[in-house]
Design a protein around this motif. Structure first.
Motif, PDB file in Angstrom:
ATOM      1  N   ALA A  85       0.838  -1.205   0.000  1.00 25.00           N
ATOM      2  CA  ALA A  85       0.000   0.000   0.000  1.00 25.00           C
ATOM      3  C   ALA A  85       0.868   1.249   0.000  1.00 25.00           C
ATOM      4  N   ARG A  86       0.368   2.299  -0.604  1.00 21.87           N
ATOM      5  CA  ARG A  86       1.055   3.595  -0.588  1.00 21.87           C
ATOM      6  C   ARG A  86       0.404   4.571   0.388  1.00 21.87           C
ATOM      7  N   THR A  87      -0.880   4.364   0.628  1.00 19.69           N
ATOM      8  CA  THR A  87      -1.593   5.261   1.537  1.00 19.69           C
ATOM      9  C   THR A  87      -2.458   4.445   2.494  1.00 19.69           C
ATOM     10  N   PHE A  88      -2.779   5.051   3.626  1.00 20.29           N
ATOM     11  CA  PHE A  88      -3.641   4.381   4.599  1.00 20.29           C
ATOM     12  C   PHE A  88      -4.405   5.436   5.395  1.00 20.29           C
ATOM     13  N   ALA A  89      -5.399   4.966   6.132  1.00 21.40           N
ATOM     14  CA  ALA A  89      -6.161   5.833   7.030  1.00 21.40           C
ATOM     15  C   ALA A  89      -6.481   5.051   8.295  1.00 21.40           C
ATOM     16  N   ILE A  90      -6.555   5.754   9.415  1.00 25.25           N
ATOM     17  CA  ILE A  90      -6.977   5.144  10.672  1.00 25.25           C
ATOM     18  C   ILE A  90      -8.410   5.572  10.943  1.00 25.25           C
ATOM     19  N   LEU A 123      -7.146  10.241   4.106  1.00 22.24           N
ATOM     20  CA  LEU A 123      -8.382   9.953   4.829  1.00 22.24           C
ATOM     21  C   LEU A 123      -9.547   9.619   3.905  1.00 22.24           C
ATOM     22  N   ASN A 124      -9.515  10.107   2.676  1.00 19.67           N
ATOM     23  CA  ASN A 124     -10.653   9.916   1.780  1.00 19.67           C
ATOM     24  C   ASN A 124     -10.536   8.683   0.895  1.00 19.67           C
ATOM     25  N   PHE A 125      -9.343   8.469   0.307  1.00 24.57           N
ATOM     26  CA  PHE A 125      -9.178   7.378  -0.659  1.00 24.57           C
ATOM     27  C   PHE A 125      -7.934   6.539  -0.338  1.00 24.57           C
ATOM     28  N   PRO A 126      -7.879   5.934   0.847  1.00 21.04           N
ATOM     29  CA  PRO A 126      -6.682   5.157   1.202  1.00 21.04           C
ATOM     30  C   PRO A 126      -6.621   3.827   0.477  1.00 21.04           C
ATOM     31  N   ASP A 127      -5.393   3.345   0.264  1.00 22.96           N
ATOM     32  CA  ASP A 127      -5.240   1.988  -0.258  1.00 22.96           C
ATOM     33  C   ASP A 127      -5.673   0.961   0.782  1.00 22.96           C
ATOM     34  N   LYS A 128      -5.376   1.262   2.052  1.00 24.76           N
ATOM     35  CA  LYS A 128      -5.781   0.390   3.158  1.00 24.76           C
ATOM     36  C   LYS A 128      -6.391   1.240   4.262  1.00 24.76           C
ATOM     37  N   ALA A 129      -7.393   0.702   4.922  1.00 23.60           N
ATOM     38  CA  ALA A 129      -8.022   1.390   6.045  1.00 23.60           C
ATOM     39  C   ALA A 129      -7.866   0.536   7.298  1.00 23.60           C
ATOM     40  N   VAL A 130      -7.332   1.140   8.353  1.00 24.65           N
ATOM     41  CA  VAL A 130      -7.121   0.458   9.624  1.00 24.65           C
ATOM     42  C   VAL A 130      -8.258   0.856  10.563  1.00 24.65           C
ATOM     43  N   TYR A 131      -9.039  -0.121  10.969  1.00 21.42           N
ATOM     44  CA  TYR A 131     -10.154   0.131  11.874  1.00 21.42           C
ATOM     45  C   TYR A 131      -9.767  -0.248  13.297  1.00 21.42           C
ATOM     46  N   VAL A 132      -9.871   0.710  14.194  1.00 29.13           N
ATOM     47  CA  VAL A 132      -9.626   0.467  15.607  1.00 29.13           C
ATOM     48  C   VAL A 132     -10.977   0.594  16.306  1.00 29.13           C
ATOM     49  N   GLU A 133     -11.531  -0.537  16.691  1.00 31.54           N
ATOM     50  CA  GLU A 133     -12.852  -0.572  17.309  1.00 31.54           C
ATOM     51  C   GLU A 133     -12.682  -0.862  18.802  1.00 31.54           C
ATOM     52  N   ILE A 134     -12.957   0.138  19.617  1.00 32.87           N
ATOM     53  CA  ILE A 134     -12.766   0.030  21.058  1.00 32.87           C
ATOM     54  C   ILE A 134     -14.124  -0.207  21.709  1.00 32.87           C
ATOM     55  N   ILE A 135     -14.233  -1.319  22.408  1.00 34.52           N
ATOM     56  CA  ILE A 135     -15.494  -1.726  23.029  1.00 34.52           C
ATOM     57  C   ILE A 135     -15.223  -1.937  24.515  1.00 34.52           C
ATOM     58  N   TYR A 153     -17.371   9.463  -0.137  1.00 35.77           N
ATOM     59  CA  TYR A 153     -16.705  10.331  -1.096  1.00 35.77           C
ATOM     60  C   TYR A 153     -16.018   9.470  -2.142  1.00 35.77           C
ATOM     61  N   THR A 154     -16.243   9.753  -3.399  1.00 30.68           N
ATOM     62  CA  THR A 154     -15.540   9.068  -4.468  1.00 30.68           C
ATOM     63  C   THR A 154     -14.992  10.110  -5.417  1.00 30.68           C
ATOM     64  N   PRO A 155     -13.932   9.811  -6.157  1.00 30.79           N
ATOM     65  CA  PRO A 155     -13.340  10.803  -7.051  1.00 30.79           C
ATOM     66  C   PRO A 155     -14.309  11.324  -8.095  1.00 30.79           C
ATOM     67  N   GLU A 156     -15.347  10.513  -8.434  1.00 34.09           N
ATOM     68  CA  GLU A 156     -16.272  10.940  -9.476  1.00 34.09           C
ATOM     69  C   GLU A 156     -17.266  11.981  -8.985  1.00 34.09           C
ATOM     70  N   LYS A 157     -17.425  12.096  -7.672  1.00 37.00           N
ATOM     71  CA  LYS A 157     -18.413  13.017  -7.131  1.00 37.00           C
ATOM     72  C   LYS A 157     -17.856  14.437  -7.071  1.00 37.00           C
ATOM     73  N   PHE A 158     -18.738  15.378  -7.333  1.00 32.92           N
ATOM     74  CA  PHE A 158     -18.364  16.780  -7.168  1.00 32.92           C
ATOM     75  C   PHE A 158     -18.243  17.067  -5.675  1.00 32.92           C
ATOM     76  N   ASP A 159     -17.152  17.692  -5.269  1.00 29.45           N
ATOM     77  CA  ASP A 159     -16.924  18.012  -3.860  1.00 29.45           C
ATOM     78  C   ASP A 159     -17.694  19.288  -3.526  1.00 29.45           C
ATOM     79  N   SER A 160     -18.827  19.138  -2.858  1.00 29.79           N
ATOM     80  CA  SER A 160     -19.687  20.282  -2.565  1.00 29.79           C
ATOM     81  C   SER A 160     -19.016  21.300  -1.662  1.00 29.79           C
ATOM     82  N   ARG A 161     -17.985  20.885  -0.914  1.00 31.12           N
ATOM     83  CA  ARG A 161     -17.307  21.825  -0.013  1.00 31.12           C
ATOM     84  C   ARG A 161     -16.621  22.949  -0.778  1.00 31.12           C
TER      85      ARG A 161
END
Length: 343
Positions: A85-90, A123-135, A153-161
Motif C-alpha cells: 500500500a502507498r496510503t492508509f487511514a486510521i 483519509l478519503n481514498f486510502p489503499d488500506k483502512a485500519v479500523y480500531v474498534e474500542i469496546i 466520497y468518491t473521485p467521481e463526485k463533485f466536492d460540494s465543499r
C-alpha cells in the motif's frame, strides 16, 4: 474473528441469520452491552455478506486491552498488513470511558505506522483502512482494502465543499418573540454549520428589539454547536466551525460589492433559477466569494436588489419558512453547478 455492525436493535435478528448461514458458531451479541455490535468467531465473511441486517463486516487481526500504549504496541503487526500500500487511514470508534480520545489513537497510531511503512495518510481514498474498534475494556484492530470501504466520497463526485466554502450567507434575523427567535435561530445555526459555509452574517437593517435579537443569536449558537459535535464524530476529517457575525444589512451589501464577488438575492419577485443557471454557474465559478441574501418575516429591501448580480426565485408560487432558506438555497445552487459540470 469478525466484528459485525448492525443497526441498533438488529443484532439478534442478524445473529439468527448468521447461524442459518454458518451453523452453531460462537458469537458475542452486544458485547459489553453496546448495541449494534456482534463479535463473530469465524473468518467466513463471504458466507454472511448477503445478510441485509449486517451493515459492516471488519476482519479483526488483533485484539488487545483498550489502553493507548497497548494499541500502539500492535503497530508492527498492523504494518505487516499494509504491504504494497502507498496510503492508509486510521478509523477509530471508541465506546466507553477511557483516558484517551479517538483522535489520540488516530494521530499516535498513524505516526507509528507511517514510520514503519513509509505510507502516507489519505483519509478519503486510502489503499488500506485500519479500523480500531474500542469496546469497553477491549480493542479490536482490523485492516481492509480501500476499495472495499463503502465511501461517502468518491473521485467521481463533485466536492460540494468547494462551493459551500465560498458562500457568505447574509440572513436577516427572525424577530417576533424570544421563544420563536430562539427556535428559528437554532435551526438556522444548525443548517449553516451542516453545510460548512464560509460565514453566516446576521444582518438587521433597522432598529430591532435587543432581547429578541439576543435570543435569536443564542439559538444560532446553540444550533451550530449541536451540529458541530455531530460532525466531529461523523467525519474522518477536520471540521471547520462556521464564523458568525452581526452587521447592518446595507453596509454588508456595500462591503461585499466587489469585482470578483457575486451577489445573489433570494426573493419571490426574481427570475427562476432555471432561466439564469448557465450565467450564474459561470460567475460562481470565477467568483472569490458567493454572497447570498435571504430575508426573514420581511423580504430583503428592494434597494439591495440594485447591488445584486441576480435576484432569484427558488420555488415559484411557494414561500418556504425562514429556517429552510439555507438548505433550499444551497441545495439549489449545488444542483445547477452539478448539472453544468456534468453537461
Amino acid at each position: 474473528m469478525l466484528l459485525i455492525k448492525t443497526q441498533r436493535g438488529m443484532e439478534y435478528v442478524a445473529a439468527s441469520y448468521i447461524r442459518e448461514a454458518l451453523g452453531d458458531v460462537k458469537m458475542e451479541i452486544r458485547p459489553s452491552g453496546f448495541l449494534g455490535l456482534i463479535i463473530l468467531y469465524s473468518d467466513l465473511a463471504e458466507k454472511i455478506d448477503g445478510i441485509p441486517e449486517i451493515e459492516t463486516i471488519i476482519p479483526i487481526k488483533v485484539e488487545c486491552s483498550a489502553e493507548l500504549d497497548e494499541i500502539l504496541s500492535k503497530a508492527e503487526i498492523i504494518a505487516e498488513e499494509l504491504k504494497g500500500a502507498r496510503t492508509f487511514a486510521i478509523r477509530t470508534k471508541r465506546r466507553g470511558t477511557h483516558n484517551f480520545t479517538s483522535l489520540d489513537v488516530n494521530l499516535d497510531l498513524g505516526d507509528r505506522i507511517r514510520e514503519l511503512t513509509g505510507c502516507e495518510v489519505d483519509l478519503n481514498f486510502p489503499d488500506k483502512a485500519v479500523y480500531v474498534e474500542i469496546i469497553g475494556k477491549r480493542a479490536f484492530i482490523g485492516v481492509i482494502n480501500g476499495e472495499e470501504e463503502r465511501k461517502k466520497y468518491t473521485p467521481e463526485k463533485f466536492d460540494s465543499r468547494k462551493l459551500f466554502g465560498k458562500i457568505s450567507f447574509i440572513q436577516m434575523p427572525y424577530l417576533e418573540d424570544t421563544k420563536a427567535a430562539l427556535e428559528i435561530g437554532e435551526r438556522i445555526g444548525r443548517a449553516a454549520q451542516a453545510f460548512e459555509i464560509k460565514e453566516l452574517i446576521l444582518a438587521p437593517y433597522d432598529y430591532v428589539n435587543a432581547f429578541e435579537l439576543e435570543y435569536f443569536i443564542k439559538g444560532v449558537r446553540r444550533g451550530q454547536i449541536a451540529r458541530y459535535k455531530v460532525q466531529e464524530k461523523a467525519y474522518a476529517r477536520e471540521v471547520r466551525k462556521v464564523p458568525v457575525f452581526v452587521r447592518d444589512l446595507y453596509q454588508v451589501a456595500r462591503d461585499k460589492r466587489r469585482r470578483r464577488n457575486i451577489l445573489i438575492v433570494t426573493d419571490p419577485t426574481g427570475r427562476q433559477l432555471s432561466e439564469v443557471k448557465e450565467e450564474i454557474v459561470r460567475k460562481m465559478k470565477f467568483a472569490d466569494e458567493i454572497v447570498v441574501f435571504a430575508g426573514s418575516r420581511k423580504g430583503i429591501p428592494k434597494g439591495i436588489f440594485r447591488l445584486a448580480d441576480f435576484v432569484v426565485d427558488l420555488t415559484p408560487y411557494i414561500t418556504f419558512a425562514t429556517e429552510q432558506t439555507i438548505p433550499v438555497t444551497l441545495s439549489a445552487l449545488l444542483t445547477v453547478v452539478e448539472e453544468e459540470e456534468g453537461s
